[in-house]
Motif scaffolding. Structure first.
Motif, short mmCIF file in Angstrom:
data_model
loop_
_atom_site.label_atom_id
_atom_site.label_comp_id
_atom_site.label_asym_id
_atom_site.label_seq_id
_atom_site.Cartn_x
_atom_site.Cartn_y
_atom_site.Cartn_z
N ILE A 67 0.83 -1.19 0.00
CA ILE A 67 0.00 0.00 0.00
C ILE A 67 0.87 1.25 0.00
N GLY A 68 1.98 1.21 0.71
CA GLY A 68 2.85 2.37 0.75
C GLY A 68 3.97 2.18 1.75
N PHE A 69 4.85 3.15 1.79
CA PHE A 69 5.96 3.17 2.73
C PHE A 69 5.67 4.25 3.77
N GLU A 70 6.14 4.03 4.98
CA GLU A 70 6.02 5.04 6.03
C GLU A 70 7.36 5.23 6.72
N GLU A 71 7.60 6.47 7.12
CA GLU A 71 8.78 6.82 7.90
C GLU A 71 10.09 6.31 7.27
N ILE A 72 10.25 6.58 5.99
CA ILE A 72 11.45 6.17 5.26
C ILE A 72 12.48 7.29 5.35
N ARG A 73 13.71 6.91 5.64
CA ARG A 73 14.82 7.87 5.68
C ARG A 73 16.01 7.26 4.96
N ALA A 74 16.72 8.09 4.25
CA ALA A 74 17.97 7.66 3.62
C ALA A 74 19.10 8.34 4.39
N LEU A 75 19.96 7.56 4.97
CA LEU A 75 21.04 8.12 5.78
C LEU A 75 22.36 8.26 5.02
N ARG A 76 22.45 7.59 3.87
CA ARG A 76 23.68 7.69 3.07
C ARG A 76 23.33 7.68 1.60
N TRP A 77 24.20 8.31 0.81
CA TRP A 77 24.07 8.25 -0.64
C TRP A 77 24.45 6.85 -1.11
N ILE A 78 23.79 6.36 -2.13
CA ILE A 78 24.24 5.14 -2.80
C ILE A 78 24.93 5.62 -4.07
N SER A 79 26.25 5.64 -4.02
CA SER A 79 27.01 6.14 -5.16
C SER A 79 27.22 5.01 -6.17
N LEU A 80 27.36 5.42 -7.41
CA LEU A 80 27.59 4.47 -8.49
C LEU A 80 29.04 4.57 -8.94
N ARG A 81 29.67 3.43 -9.10
CA ARG A 81 31.07 3.41 -9.53
C ARG A 81 31.16 2.72 -10.87
N ASN A 82 32.14 3.12 -11.64
CA ASN A 82 32.36 2.53 -12.95
C ASN A 82 33.06 1.18 -12.79
N HIS A 83 32.40 0.12 -13.24
CA HIS A 83 32.98 -1.21 -13.17
C HIS A 83 33.24 -1.78 -14.56
N ARG A 84 33.23 -0.90 -15.55
CA ARG A 84 33.50 -1.36 -16.92
C ARG A 84 34.96 -1.74 -17.07
N SER A 85 35.19 -2.79 -17.81
CA SER A 85 36.58 -3.14 -18.09
C SER A 85 37.05 -2.36 -19.31
#
Length: 86
Positions: A67-85
């Motif tokens: 139905i939904g989310f309640e009291e959601i908090r993000a405490l850190r960034w989810i950073s993206l890293r380059n994993h291409r060879s």
């Protein structure tokens, strides 16, 4: 990766700045006109994280709906890293 119905699920999804174009709009450094997106500190939007959780919950509990989310908090960034060879 693995799935035990009703108990646990493990998924893996490789994100790509060339294919997942929405990620370009979520860079911390506003320098896209000077350097490529992967050098502008791209991050995963919290709404995408929430959607992934909702989809996993639907796989674990078929027939039930979120139905939904309640009291959601993000405490850190989810950073993206380059994993291409090279």
């Amino acid at each position: 990766v693995s799935h035990v119905p009703g108990q646990e699920i493990e998924l893996e999804r490789m994100l790509d700045l060339d294919e997942d174009l929405f990620l370009v709009d979520h860079c911390l450094a506003e320098s896209l006109d000077i350097k490529p997106a992967e050098q502008c500190l791209p991050t995963l939007p919290m709404t995408v994280s929430m959607e992934l959780m909702a989809e996993n919950a639907a796989l674990l509990c078929p027939g039930l709906g979120l139905i939904g989310f309640e009291e959601i908090r993000a405490l850190r960034w989810i950073s993206l890293r380059n994993h291409r060879s090279a």
